[in-house]
Motif scaffolding. Sequence first.
Motif, mmCIF file in Angstrom:
data_model
loop_
_atom_site.group_PDB
_atom_site.id
_atom_site.type_symbol
_atom_site.label_atom_id
_atom_site.label_comp_id
_atom_site.label_asym_id
_atom_site.label_seq_id
_atom_site.Cartn_x
_atom_site.Cartn_y
_atom_site.Cartn_z
ATOM 1 N N THR A 61 53.293 32.406 40.389
ATOM 2 C CA THR A 61 52.935 33.814 40.532
ATOM 3 C C THR A 61 53.413 34.574 39.302
ATOM 4 O O THR A 61 54.611 34.542 38.984
ATOM 5 C CB THR A 61 53.603 34.434 41.782
ATOM 6 O OG1 THR A 61 53.320 33.614 42.923
ATOM 7 C CG2 THR A 61 53.119 35.850 42.020
ATOM 8 N N GLU A 69 46.404 36.998 37.477
ATOM 9 C CA GLU A 69 46.882 38.366 37.368
ATOM 10 C C GLU A 69 48.201 38.513 38.114
ATOM 11 O O GLU A 69 48.547 37.705 38.980
ATOM 12 C CB GLU A 69 45.841 39.326 37.942
ATOM 13 C CG GLU A 69 44.531 39.293 37.188
ATOM 14 C CD GLU A 69 43.468 40.152 37.844
ATOM 15 O OE1 GLU A 69 43.536 40.389 39.070
ATOM 16 O OE2 GLU A 69 42.568 40.599 37.117
ATOM 17 N N TYR A 123 51.126 39.252 40.563
ATOM 18 C CA TYR A 123 51.343 39.248 42.014
ATOM 19 C C TYR A 123 50.267 38.504 42.810
ATOM 20 O O TYR A 123 50.092 38.758 43.999
ATOM 21 C CB TYR A 123 51.504 40.665 42.565
ATOM 22 C CG TYR A 123 52.700 41.421 42.026
ATOM 23 C CD1 TYR A 123 53.732 40.785 41.350
ATOM 24 C CD2 TYR A 123 52.796 42.790 42.195
ATOM 25 C CE1 TYR A 123 54.819 41.493 40.867
ATOM 26 C CE2 TYR A 123 53.885 43.503 41.720
ATOM 27 C CZ TYR A 123 54.893 42.847 41.058
ATOM 28 O OH TYR A 123 55.966 43.550 40.581
ATOM 29 N N ARG A 124 49.561 37.577 42.186
ATOM 30 C CA ARG A 124 48.556 36.776 42.890
ATOM 31 C C ARG A 124 48.957 35.301 42.814
ATOM 32 O O ARG A 124 48.662 34.628 41.832
ATOM 33 C CB ARG A 124 47.175 36.997 42.288
ATOM 34 C CG ARG A 124 46.700 38.425 42.455
ATOM 35 C CD ARG A 124 45.263 38.570 41.999
ATOM 36 N NE ARG A 124 44.848 39.950 42.037
ATOM 37 C CZ ARG A 124 44.290 40.532 43.076
ATOM 38 N NH1 ARG A 124 44.112 39.863 44.182
ATOM 39 N NH2 ARG A 124 43.905 41.790 43.020
#
Length: 189
Positions: free
Chosen positions: A60, A79, A81-82
């Motif tokens: 992450t 990207e 926080y994914r």
Amino acid sequence: MQIIRFADLKAEPWRNGGGVTREIARHGSEDGGWDWRVSIADVAKAGDFSPFPGMERVLTVIEGELLVLTVDGAEHAMEKYRPFRFDGGAAAGAKLPTGDIRDLNVIARRDAFKGYTSIIELSKKRAHPVFQGQLGVLLQGQAKAGESGAEPLELGRYDAVVGSDADSPEILGRGFLAVVSIDPVTARG
């Protein structure tokens, strides 16, 4: 309540020299290695990732804009926080089109443990508990962690709260928290 302070963690260089890792927690294995590990890595240059055969990874991005991760020839734009799960033994490399990034890594031995990462938004009104087998890592914002009857403790960025079922610590504040869960895999038979 146990808090692992990010400022106290030692930066270890990667085996391939492409960055540094700060280990938050690990579970040792019988062969002297580890069955699972949670760490925060600084990626300062494009290049190959160290392989972890027999492991599964959840990566992450927690600081920076974008990491282009190539796993077995397929590109994945990652990207902030994914979380993204992939085979730890796969050929993997990174490109940094927008500059350096920092990532949260959960690596677990396949068929023994399964790692999960969830990103939640904290609230000042409703505490978020952290249970046994979990770590709560403050990614951004201001928060305090406490147990019933005890004075809450201030958390710094990337500090981790170790979960417990006996008296589950609770986190209150504003910002974002990564909740890492490590679950043992049960044998089917």
